[in-house]
Design a protein around this motif. Structure first.
Motif, PDB file in Angstrom:
ATOM      1  N   ARG A  14      38.565   1.814 -23.587  1.00 13.19           N
ATOM      2  CA  ARG A  14      37.637   1.990 -22.464  1.00 13.19           C
ATOM      3  C   ARG A  14      37.352   3.470 -22.229  1.00 13.19           C
ATOM      4  O   ARG A  14      36.212   3.873 -22.011  1.00 13.19           O
ATOM      5  CB  ARG A  14      38.244   1.366 -21.204  1.00 13.19           C
ATOM      6  CG  ARG A  14      37.357   1.452 -19.970  1.00 13.19           C
ATOM      7  CD  ARG A  14      38.078   0.984 -18.709  1.00 13.19           C
ATOM      8  NE  ARG A  14      39.280   1.741 -18.409  1.00 13.19           N
ATOM      9  CZ  ARG A  14      39.297   2.956 -17.847  1.00 13.19           C
ATOM     10  NH1 ARG A  14      38.174   3.551 -17.533  1.00 13.19           N
ATOM     11  NH2 ARG A  14      40.440   3.573 -17.593  1.00 13.19           N
ATOM     12  N   ARG A  15      38.394   4.293 -22.286  1.00 16.24           N
ATOM     13  CA  ARG A  15      38.222   5.734 -22.068  1.00 16.24           C
ATOM     14  C   ARG A  15      37.362   6.378 -23.154  1.00 16.24           C
ATOM     15  O   ARG A  15      36.616   7.313 -22.894  1.00 16.24           O
ATOM     16  CB  ARG A  15      39.584   6.438 -22.031  1.00 16.24           C
ATOM     17  CG  ARG A  15      40.404   6.142 -20.802  1.00 16.24           C
ATOM     18  CD  ARG A  15      41.820   6.687 -20.987  1.00 16.24           C
ATOM     19  NE  ARG A  15      42.666   6.443 -19.859  1.00 16.24           N
ATOM     20  CZ  ARG A  15      43.098   7.405 -19.024  1.00 16.24           C
ATOM     21  NH1 ARG A  15      42.744   8.647 -19.220  1.00 16.24           N
ATOM     22  NH2 ARG A  15      43.872   7.095 -18.028  1.00 16.24           N
ATOM     23  N   MET A  16      37.491   5.897 -24.396  1.00 16.86           N
ATOM     24  CA  MET A  16      36.726   6.470 -25.506  1.00 16.86           C
ATOM     25  C   MET A  16      35.268   6.022 -25.495  1.00 16.86           C
ATOM     26  O   MET A  16      34.405   6.713 -26.024  1.00 16.86           O
ATOM     27  CB  MET A  16      37.358   6.057 -26.848  1.00 16.86           C
ATOM     28  CG  MET A  16      38.619   6.754 -27.190  1.00 16.86           C
ATOM     29  SD  MET A  16      39.166   6.209 -28.836  1.00 16.86           S
ATOM     30  CE  MET A  16      40.629   7.222 -29.037  1.00 16.86           C
ATOM     31  N   ARG A  21      33.551   8.245 -22.435  1.00 18.88           N
ATOM     32  CA  ARG A  21      33.511   9.146 -23.591  1.00 18.88           C
ATOM     33  C   ARG A  21      34.515  10.285 -23.519  1.00 18.88           C
ATOM     34  O   ARG A  21      34.189  11.439 -23.774  1.00 18.88           O
ATOM     35  CB  ARG A  21      32.112   9.729 -23.781  1.00 18.88           C
ATOM     36  CG  ARG A  21      31.088   8.742 -24.212  1.00 18.88           C
ATOM     37  CD  ARG A  21      29.745   9.454 -24.356  1.00 18.88           C
ATOM     38  NE  ARG A  21      28.728   8.571 -24.816  1.00 18.88           N
ATOM     39  CZ  ARG A  21      28.323   8.511 -26.069  1.00 18.88           C
ATOM     40  NH1 ARG A  21      28.846   9.270 -26.972  1.00 18.88           N
ATOM     41  NH2 ARG A  21      27.383   7.661 -26.408  1.00 18.88           N
ATOM     42  N   GLN A  22      35.744   9.974 -23.187  1.00 22.24           N
ATOM     43  CA  GLN A  22      36.767  11.020 -23.140  1.00 22.24           C
ATOM     44  C   GLN A  22      37.184  11.387 -24.561  1.00 22.24           C
ATOM     45  O   GLN A  22      37.224  10.541 -25.448  1.00 22.24           O
ATOM     46  CB  GLN A  22      37.982  10.561 -22.353  1.00 22.24           C
ATOM     47  CG  GLN A  22      37.738  10.431 -20.874  1.00 22.24           C
ATOM     48  CD  GLN A  22      38.996  10.025 -20.114  1.00 22.24           C
ATOM     49  OE1 GLN A  22      40.011   9.672 -20.702  1.00 22.24           O
ATOM     50  NE2 GLN A  22      38.916  10.061 -18.814  1.00 22.24           N
ATOM     51  N   SER A  23      37.521  12.651 -24.751  1.00 26.89           N
ATOM     52  CA  SER A  23      37.940  13.115 -26.071  1.00 26.89           C
ATOM     53  C   SER A  23      39.352  12.629 -26.378  1.00 26.89           C
ATOM     54  O   SER A  23      40.135  12.313 -25.482  1.00 26.89           O
ATOM     55  CB  SER A  23      37.907  14.644 -26.132  1.00 26.89           C
ATOM     56  OG  SER A  23      38.922  15.177 -25.306  1.00 26.89           O
ATOM     57  N   ARG A  46      36.463   1.102 -35.182  1.00 24.19           N
ATOM     58  CA  ARG A  46      35.185   1.303 -35.857  1.00 24.19           C
ATOM     59  C   ARG A  46      35.041   0.368 -37.038  1.00 24.19           C
ATOM     60  O   ARG A  46      33.973  -0.185 -37.278  1.00 24.19           O
ATOM     61  CB  ARG A  46      35.056   2.751 -36.318  1.00 24.19           C
ATOM     62  CG  ARG A  46      34.762   3.699 -35.193  1.00 24.19           C
ATOM     63  CD  ARG A  46      34.625   5.093 -35.708  1.00 24.19           C
ATOM     64  NE  ARG A  46      34.236   5.981 -34.638  1.00 24.19           N
ATOM     65  CZ  ARG A  46      34.227   7.294 -34.736  1.00 24.19           C
ATOM     66  NH1 ARG A  46      34.572   7.869 -35.864  1.00 24.19           N
ATOM     67  NH2 ARG A  46      33.866   8.032 -33.722  1.00 24.19           N
ATOM     68  N   LEU A  47      36.116   0.205 -37.810  1.00 25.59           N
ATOM     69  CA  LEU A  47      36.074  -0.696 -38.959  1.00 25.59           C
ATOM     70  C   LEU A  47      35.866  -2.151 -38.529  1.00 25.59           C
ATOM     71  O   LEU A  47      35.357  -2.959 -39.295  1.00 25.59           O
ATOM     72  CB  LEU A  47      37.356  -0.566 -39.792  1.00 25.59           C
ATOM     73  CG  LEU A  47      37.514   0.760 -40.540  1.00 25.59           C
ATOM     74  CD1 LEU A  47      38.900   0.850 -41.181  1.00 25.59           C
ATOM     75  CD2 LEU A  47      36.424   0.936 -41.585  1.00 25.59           C
ATOM     76  N   GLN A  48      36.258  -2.454 -37.303  1.00 30.21           N
ATOM     77  CA  GLN A  48      36.057  -3.791 -36.750  1.00 30.21           C
ATOM     78  C   GLN A  48      34.657  -3.945 -36.155  1.00 30.21           C
ATOM     79  O   GLN A  48      34.321  -4.988 -35.605  1.00 30.21           O
ATOM     80  CB  GLN A  48      37.102  -4.094 -35.677  1.00 30.21           C
ATOM     81  CG  GLN A  48      38.503  -4.211 -36.220  1.00 30.21           C
ATOM     82  CD  GLN A  48      39.557  -4.298 -35.128  1.00 30.21           C
ATOM     83  OE1 GLN A  48      39.276  -4.105 -33.942  1.00 30.21           O
ATOM     84  NE2 GLN A  48      40.788  -4.569 -35.529  1.00 30.21           N
ATOM     85  N   GLY A  49      33.863  -2.889 -36.241  1.00 29.56           N
ATOM     86  CA  GLY A  49      32.483  -2.958 -35.774  1.00 29.56           C
ATOM     87  C   GLY A  49      32.268  -2.525 -34.339  1.00 29.56           C
ATOM     88  O   GLY A  49      31.173  -2.661 -33.807  1.00 29.56           O
ATOM     89  N   GLU A  50      33.294  -1.991 -33.707  1.00 31.34           N
ATOM     90  CA  GLU A  50      33.134  -1.518 -32.330  1.00 31.34           C
ATOM     91  C   GLU A  50      32.570  -0.106 -32.340  1.00 31.34           C
ATOM     92  O   GLU A  50      32.861   0.693 -33.218  1.00 31.34           O
ATOM     93  CB  GLU A  50      34.483  -1.525 -31.608  1.00 31.34           C
ATOM     94  CG  GLU A  50      35.023  -2.921 -31.422  1.00 31.34           C
ATOM     95  CD  GLU A  50      36.290  -2.929 -30.584  1.00 31.34           C
ATOM     96  OE1 GLU A  50      36.344  -2.197 -29.585  1.00 31.34           O
ATOM     97  OE2 GLU A  50      37.199  -3.675 -30.952  1.00 31.34           O
ATOM     98  N   VAL A  51      31.762   0.184 -31.351  1.00 28.76           N
ATOM     99  CA  VAL A  51      31.177   1.508 -31.227  1.00 28.76           C
ATOM    100  C   VAL A  51      32.104   2.359 -30.379  1.00 28.76           C
ATOM    101  O   VAL A  51      32.273   2.123 -29.190  1.00 28.76           O
ATOM    102  CB  VAL A  51      29.775   1.444 -30.575  1.00 28.76           C
ATOM    103  CG1 VAL A  51      29.204   2.838 -30.410  1.00 28.76           C
ATOM    104  CG2 VAL A  51      28.855   0.570 -31.400  1.00 28.76           C
ATOM    105  N   VAL A  52      32.728   3.320 -31.048  1.00 27.18           N
ATOM    106  CA  VAL A  52      33.615   4.251 -30.357  1.00 27.18           C
ATOM    107  C   VAL A  52      33.147   5.654 -30.738  1.00 27.18           C
ATOM    108  O   VAL A  52      33.368   6.100 -31.854  1.00 27.18           O
ATOM    109  CB  VAL A  52      35.092   4.047 -30.767  1.00 27.18           C
ATOM    110  CG1 VAL A  52      36.004   4.953 -29.963  1.00 27.18           C
ATOM    111  CG2 VAL A  52      35.507   2.593 -30.594  1.00 27.18           C
ATOM    112  N   PRO A  53      32.454   6.343 -29.825  1.00 28.01           N
ATOM    113  CA  PRO A  53      31.904   7.664 -30.135  1.00 28.01           C
ATOM    114  C   PRO A  53      32.969   8.675 -30.534  1.00 28.01           C
ATOM    115  O   PRO A  53      34.133   8.556 -30.169  1.00 28.01           O
ATOM    116  CB  PRO A  53      31.237   8.086 -28.823  1.00 28.01           C
ATOM    117  CG  PRO A  53      31.056   6.838 -28.058  1.00 28.01           C
ATOM    118  CD  PRO A  53      32.169   5.923 -28.475  1.00 28.01           C
TER     119      PRO A  53
END
Length: 85
Positions: A14-16, A21-23, A46-53
């Motif tokens: 959630r934080r990422m 968008r926490q570092s 990310r490999l699971q397809g989630e968008v994590v900036p």
């Protein structure tokens, strides 16, 4: 190796994610989780397809190159005498 609960991982995700968008560095400081662990989790998500900036920056904050200007690479007048086009 320390094990973390799914609740902790969900909090990190959630934080990422937007809008927070926490570092990784900030999350590591606040939660006491090593940065390597956080990077591994982010890669897994990310490999699971989630968008994590990858950063706290908003995409709208990125500025495109100025229009009408040529880069030094594409401008032949900036090449040295021994450079090929």
């Amino acid at each position: 190796m320390r094990r973390y609960s799914e609740a902790v991982k969900a909090d990190v995700r959630r934080r990422m994610s937007p809008p927070h968008r926490q570092s990784v560095a900030r999350i590591s400081e606040e939660l006491g989780i090593h940065v390597i662990t956080l990077y591994k989790w982010r890669k897994t998500w990310r490999l699971q397809g989630e968008v994590v900036p990858a950063s706290e920056k908003e995409p709208e904050g990125w500025s495109p190159p100025a229009s009408g200007k040529k880069s030094a690479r594409s401008d032949p007048s900036t090449r040295g005498p021994n450079r090929r086009p």
